[in-house]
Scaffold this active site. Structure first.
Site, PDB file in Angstrom:
ATOM      1  N   SER A 287       1.467  -8.833   7.373  1.00 60.10           N
ATOM      2  CA  SER A 287       0.204  -9.442   7.017  1.00 60.10           C
ATOM      3  C   SER A 287       0.299 -10.345   5.778  1.00 60.10           C
ATOM      4  O   SER A 287      -0.586 -11.173   5.554  1.00 60.10           O
ATOM      5  CB  SER A 287      -0.822  -8.351   6.758  1.00 60.10           C
ATOM      6  OG  SER A 287      -0.422  -7.543   5.656  1.00 60.10           O
TER       7      SER A 287
ATOM      8  N   LYS B 236      -1.725 -11.157  -3.462  1.00 58.48           N
ATOM      9  CA  LYS B 236      -2.282 -10.964  -2.115  1.00 58.48           C
ATOM     10  C   LYS B 236      -3.739 -10.541  -2.229  1.00 58.48           C
ATOM     11  O   LYS B 236      -4.090  -9.712  -3.084  1.00 58.48           O
ATOM     12  CB  LYS B 236      -1.455  -9.907  -1.381  1.00 58.48           C
ATOM     13  CG  LYS B 236      -1.811  -9.749   0.101  1.00 58.48           C
ATOM     14  CD  LYS B 236      -0.887  -8.714   0.761  1.00 58.48           C
ATOM     15  CE  LYS B 236      -1.182  -8.577   2.246  1.00 58.48           C
ATOM     16  NZ  LYS B 236      -0.307  -7.570   2.907  1.00 58.48           N
TER      17      LYS B 236
ATOM     18  N   SER C  25       4.666  -5.419   6.108  1.00 56.25           N
ATOM     19  CA  SER C  25       3.967  -6.647   5.695  1.00 56.25           C
ATOM     20  C   SER C  25       4.509  -7.342   4.457  1.00 56.25           C
ATOM     21  O   SER C  25       4.082  -8.443   4.138  1.00 56.25           O
ATOM     22  CB  SER C  25       2.487  -6.359   5.490  1.00 56.25           C
ATOM     23  OG  SER C  25       1.868  -6.230   6.737  1.00 56.25           O
TER      24      SER C  25
HETATM   25  N1  GLN Z   1       2.309  -5.571  11.231  1.00 58.26           N
HETATM   26  C1  GLN Z   1       2.018  -4.198  10.933  1.00 58.26           C
HETATM   27  C2  GLN Z   1       0.611  -3.877  11.378  1.00 58.26           C
HETATM   28  O1  GLN Z   1      -0.048  -4.758  11.856  1.00 58.26           O
HETATM   29  C3  GLN Z   1       2.218  -3.940   9.480  1.00 58.26           C
HETATM   30  C4  GLN Z   1       1.042  -4.234   8.657  1.00 58.26           C
HETATM   31  C5  GLN Z   1       1.264  -3.986   7.194  1.00 58.26           C
HETATM   32  O2  GLN Z   1       2.353  -3.645   6.761  1.00 58.26           O
HETATM   33  N2  GLN Z   1       0.181  -4.119   6.457  1.00 58.26           N
HETATM   34  O3  GLN Z   1       0.184  -2.762  11.266  1.00 58.26           O
END
Ligand code: GLN
Length: 509
Positions: free
Chosen positions: A161, A86, A185
């Site tokens: 994400s 990532k 994410s």
């Molecule tokens: N979707 C969540 C957010 O936007 C989780 C993001 C993540 O785990 N990096 O904060």
């Protein structure tokens, strides 16, 4: 079988199988890497899982591994098995953007600890995977470089994400990838792509060199197509690191042996708690999600587990608390993108104006929204009302988990309330986007480990449904044991892991 088709087949193998085949001399690492590079060339146009491909670097690592193997050098288990990382992890000499235009063109001068461990494990790095900007989002639509598409249905989101890391697995562009999970994410993208993703116990994997979103919530973790593959990568990534002050000083949990044990499908004596507040019992979940969840519970019972219901009343406030704590920490973490130290610089007449213009141009809307929210929540006069209250809720969530784990070994829920939605459907509705993570966020607030693995396809739309398992802090191995048992039980019906059955994509010639 032509040479090309036999190479293509290797992209469908599990990482464990690739490792065994390498050790047995059935295939070389160069062949594996080339097969994946070919696959990326064929399908990544429409999928867009990768932001950067390092073909030469991956082949170079592969050649060195093959030479060492031929010379009889003893090698780590995953040596020669390719991986995608990532783009939130810094990689020396390879572009790292965290999905943001503000870091476009930045080449880090050092490796994250996890990057270093991947290199020490001699795994060829295929490239960097797409993500929502600074890991803010649930769909990868907030990437500054365009969205990733779900290989199960290209008109749908691959989660976020870490949509790039999940889609790369589901499209057979990589057998293993790395993700980061601040609120879901890793687990939510795994859920909507029928892959496996694990958020380890907070501190179990070093965050050194991971571009921070919210430091008290962030955790790096392994992503794979099977529970065992994910465990193999977990053991590469995990372990104490003196460069991270929150790193746990204890051995990596024995997750590989737990996965192997789980595959025997005996869960006698295991107590599984269904979290009422996360189970969809009060409505709001897609019917097919609830149905597959219930069926998975029945499978756990068939293997000898006792299933009980538990209640965690404070979880009702977890999402709200998260969306105060996360923006507060993010607004502070992102202050370092000041046009001076990294990446983009939009030159103006004064330093202040340059800084303003750079941040205005370099950050996307979601990042700006959260910086404004966080700055507000932390400002004098509001700190107690917002940040202070959110931290109290966090304590209540932790206590709910403690009480629940006093009654059972693991907790379970559907990972997400719905199957993947259409690209564009929720982009203008932040609240609808945030609600995706309703079931994953409590684990981050408490620092406990969680896994998502496939539990089938929803009957109404034929799209993946994820099953979430949560364990007490330090007990990551339990996720793998229960996860591997459920995976084996489902595989008996599907003729293998569900992730292996992703639809064939139109291959570019
Ligand atoms: N979707 C969540 C957010 O936007 C989780 C993001 C993540 O785990 N990096 O904060």
């Amino acid at each position: 079988m032509s040479e090309t088709s036999s190479l293509t087949d290797w992209t469908r193998a599990t990482a464990a199988r690739m490792a065994d085949a390498l050790a047995a001399g059935e295939v070389t690492s160069v062949e594996l890497v080339q097969a994946h590079l070919d696959r990326i060339a064929a399908v990544d146009g429409p999928v867009h899982a990768f932001l950067h491909i390092d073909a030469e670097g991956a082949l170079e690592t592969a050649r060195a591994v093959d030479a060492d193997r031929a010379a009889g050098v003893s090698l780590p288990r995953l040596a020669g098995v390719p991986i995608g990382i990532k783009d939130v992890l810094v990689t020396k000499g390879l572009p790292t953007t965290a999905g943001s235009r503000i870091l476009e063109g930045w080449i880090p001068p050092y490796d994250a600890t996890v990057t270093r461990r991947v290199r020490e494990a001699r795994m060829p790095i295929l490239g960097k995977t797409n993500m929502d900007e600074f890991a803010m989002g649930s769909s990868t639509e907030h990437s500054g470089y365009g969205p990733t598409h779900n290989p199960w249905d290209l008109s749908r989101i691959p989660g976020g994400s870490g949509g790039g890391s999940a889609a790369a697995l589901a499209a057979f562009e990589a057998p293993l990838t790395i993700g980061s999970d601040t609120g879901g994410s890793i687990r939510q993208p795994a859920s909507v792509t029928a892959t496996v993703g694990v958020k380890p116990t907070y501190g179990g994997v070093s965050r050194f060199g991971a571009i921070a979103l919210a430091s008290s919530l962030d955790q790096l973790g392994p992503c794979g197509r099977t529970v065992l593959d994910t465990a193999l990568l977990h053991e590469v990534m995990g372990g104490h690191d003196e460069m991270d002050a929150t790193s746990l000083d204890e051995p990596v949990p024995a997750v590989v042996s737990a996965a192997l044990e789980g595959a025997a499908m005996d869960l006698t004596g295991v107590k599984v708690g269904v979290v009422r507040e996360l189970s969809g019992a009060d409505g709001g979940y897609q019917a097919g999600v609830t149905q597959r969840f219930e069926e998975s519970l029945a499978r756990l019972r068939d293997m000898g587990a006792e299933v009980v219901e538990v209640s965690c009343p404070s979880f009702e406030y977890a999402l709200a608390a998260y969306y105060v704590i996360l923006p507060s920490e993010a607004s502070s973490n992102l202050a370092k993108f000041d046009s001076v130290r990294f990446g983009l610089r939009v030159e103006r007449s004064t330093v202040e104006k340059t800084m303003l213009a750079t941040r205005a141009e370099g950050f996307g809307d979601e990042v700006k929204r959260r910086i404004i929210l966080g700055t507000y929540a932390l400002s004098a006069g509001y700190y107690d009302a917002y940040y202070g209250s959110a931290q109290k809720v966090r304590t209540l969530v932790q206590r709910d988990f403690d009480a629940a784990f006093a009654q059972c070994d693991v907790l379970v829920s559907p990972t997400t309330p719905t199957t993947p939605f259409k690209i564009g459907e929720r982009i203008d509705d932040p609240l609808a986007m945030y609600l995706n993570d309703i079931a994953t966020i409590p684990a981050n607030l408490a620092g406990i480990p969680g896994m998502s693995l496939p539990s089938g396809l929803a009957p109404e739309d034929g799209l993946p449904v994820g099953f979430q398992i949560l364990a007490p802090a330090h007990e990551d191995a339990r996720l793998y044991r229960i996860g591997a048992a459920l995976e084996a039980s489902l595989a008996a019906e599907w003729g293998g892991p569900l992730s292996a059955q992703a639809p064939e994509l139109e291959v570019a010639q």
